[in-house]
Design an enzyme around this catalytic site. Structure first.
Site, PDB file in Angstrom:
ATOM      1  N   TYR A 198      -0.907   8.235  -2.435  1.00  0.00           N
ATOM      2  CA  TYR A 198      -1.042   7.963  -3.869  1.00  0.00           C
ATOM      3  C   TYR A 198      -2.266   8.673  -4.457  1.00  0.00           C
ATOM      4  O   TYR A 198      -2.355   8.835  -5.678  1.00  0.00           O
ATOM      5  CB  TYR A 198      -1.248   6.460  -4.117  1.00  0.00           C
ATOM      6  CG  TYR A 198      -0.028   5.557  -4.041  1.00  0.00           C
ATOM      7  CD1 TYR A 198       1.238   6.026  -3.695  1.00  0.00           C
ATOM      8  CD2 TYR A 198      -0.160   4.200  -4.336  1.00  0.00           C
ATOM      9  CE1 TYR A 198       2.323   5.165  -3.642  1.00  0.00           C
ATOM     10  CE2 TYR A 198       0.930   3.343  -4.290  1.00  0.00           C
ATOM     11  CZ  TYR A 198       2.168   3.821  -3.939  1.00  0.00           C
ATOM     12  OH  TYR A 198       3.246   2.967  -3.888  1.00  0.00           O
ATOM     13  N   CYS A 247      -4.534  -1.619  -1.690  1.00  0.00           N
ATOM     14  CA  CYS A 247      -4.726  -0.189  -1.882  1.00  0.00           C
ATOM     15  C   CYS A 247      -5.731  -0.012  -3.030  1.00  0.00           C
ATOM     16  O   CYS A 247      -5.489  -0.522  -4.137  1.00  0.00           O
ATOM     17  CB  CYS A 247      -3.388   0.440  -2.254  1.00  0.00           C
ATOM     18  SG  CYS A 247      -3.469   2.167  -2.740  1.00  0.00           S
ATOM     19  N   ASN A 248      -6.826   0.653  -2.758  1.00  0.00           N
ATOM     20  CA  ASN A 248      -7.838   0.872  -3.809  1.00  0.00           C
ATOM     21  C   ASN A 248      -7.268   1.716  -4.947  1.00  0.00           C
ATOM     22  O   ASN A 248      -7.572   1.477  -6.121  1.00  0.00           O
ATOM     23  CB  ASN A 248      -9.053   1.595  -3.234  1.00  0.00           C
ATOM     24  CG  ASN A 248      -9.851   0.753  -2.265  1.00  0.00           C
ATOM     25  OD1 ASN A 248     -10.874   0.194  -2.597  1.00  0.00           O
ATOM     26  ND2 ASN A 248      -9.367   0.652  -1.032  1.00  0.00           N
ATOM     27  N   THR A 249      -6.455   2.713  -4.604  1.00  0.00           N
ATOM     28  CA  THR A 249      -5.917   3.627  -5.613  1.00  0.00           C
ATOM     29  C   THR A 249      -4.965   2.896  -6.554  1.00  0.00           C
ATOM     30  O   THR A 249      -5.025   3.067  -7.784  1.00  0.00           O
ATOM     31  CB  THR A 249      -5.175   4.796  -4.923  1.00  0.00           C
ATOM     32  OG1 THR A 249      -6.008   5.331  -3.895  1.00  0.00           O
ATOM     33  CG2 THR A 249      -4.816   5.878  -5.906  1.00  0.00           C
ATOM     34  N   ASP A 269       0.882  -1.175   0.000  1.00  0.00           N
ATOM     35  CA  ASP A 269       0.000   0.000   0.000  1.00  0.00           C
ATOM     36  C   ASP A 269       0.914   1.218   0.000  1.00  0.00           C
ATOM     37  O   ASP A 269       2.127   1.106   0.187  1.00  0.00           O
ATOM     38  CB  ASP A 269      -0.896  -0.016   1.253  1.00  0.00           C
ATOM     39  CG  ASP A 269      -1.835   1.190   1.315  1.00  0.00           C
ATOM     40  OD1 ASP A 269      -2.272   1.682   0.251  1.00  0.00           O
ATOM     41  OD2 ASP A 269      -2.131   1.667   2.432  1.00  0.00           O
ATOM     42  N   CYS A 294     -11.092   2.956   0.721  1.00  0.00           N
ATOM     43  CA  CYS A 294      -9.642   3.189   0.826  1.00  0.00           C
ATOM     44  C   CYS A 294      -9.200   2.371   2.021  1.00  0.00           C
ATOM     45  O   CYS A 294      -9.879   2.365   3.062  1.00  0.00           O
ATOM     46  CB  CYS A 294      -9.368   4.677   1.045  1.00  0.00           C
ATOM     47  SG  CYS A 294      -7.676   5.051   1.555  1.00  0.00           S
TER      48      CYS A 294
END
Ligand code: DGL
Length: 233
Positions: free
Chosen positions: A43, A74-76, A11, A190
């Site tokens: 990020y 990590c969603n991003t 992440d 997130c």
């Protein structure tokens, strides 16, 4: 056959430990390696191409440590990089995380659901396809909550605590308007946000469900390990 190689997680910071902890509860026999890219955190507002580059650097570090699977915790990074990573490293299974809009939309009674995520996640294909498919009939309040990422990282560094007035006021200023707008589900989109779950729930009150995907992602990781004969038994 038993595969004792580690499962890698990464992440931008400490957020993804929410998924790591769920995975460890589910698979205590598995070895795990967690990388936090704290030098480049956050990020959330970086261009997707930069997030791809940073994610690939994390993946290479995990592969150098012989990881058998990588959880993009990590969603991003999932939004920007998972398609690329799956093509670039076809021999490695990648597990990603995206906002759990579907269960929230399916179970909403008020017809209003809130999603908290980063700008990068909201801009990604995964979120927009899932929303178009499963949340057509509800109002989705999409809220960027970068302050929560900063708060979780600062608490991890030992600055402040979840119980102090600053944390309450940061969380309250984001969550209260969503409850006032009728949201009965708040999706934690997130991986930093499950660390604030109790505080978010306390501000939102008992009639609001907090949707945390950590357990489901851990279960998916276990399923894929089993399917591919990669479990450590
Ligand atoms: N934990 C990350 C996520 O799930 C990103 C937070 C950030 O670096 O902006 O999106």
């Amino acid at each position: 056959m038993s595969d004792s190689r580690p499962v890698g997680f990464f992440d931008s910071g400490v957020g993804g430990t929410s998924i790591l902890q769920a995975f460890r509860r589910l698979c205590p026999e598995e070895k795990t390696l967690y990388l936090a890219d704290t030098a480049n955190c956050p990020y959330g507002n970086r261009p997707p191409a930069e997030v791809v580059r940073l994610s690939e650097a994390m993946v290479q570090k995990l592969l150098a440590r012989n990881c058998k699977m990588i959880v993009v915790a990590c969603n991003t990074a999932t939004a920007a990089a998972i398609d690329y990573l799956r093509v670039a490293y076809p021999e490695i299974p990648f597990i990603g995380v995206e906002p759990a809009v579907k269960p929230a939309a399916l179970h909403s009674r008020t017809g209003v659901v809130a999603v908290l995520a980063t700008a990068g996640t909201f801009g990604g294909r995964l979120y927009n396809e899932t929303k178009a498919r499963f949340a057509k009939d509800v109002r989705v309040l999409a809220v960027v909550a970068d302050e929560f990422v900063v708060l979780v990282e600062s608490i991890a560094r030992g600055e402040g605590s979840l119980g102090d007035a600053r944390s309450w006021s940061i969380v309250e200023s984001k969550i209260r308007p969503l409850v006032d707008a009728g949201a009965d589900h708040i999706v934690l989109g997130c991986t930093h946000f499950p660390h604030l779950k109790r505080l978010i729930a306390a501000v939102a009150g008992p009639s609001v469900a907090i949707v945390d995907p950590s357990e489901a992602v851990a279960a998916q990781a276990r399923r894929v390990l089993a399917e591919r004969g990669l479990l450590c038994k």
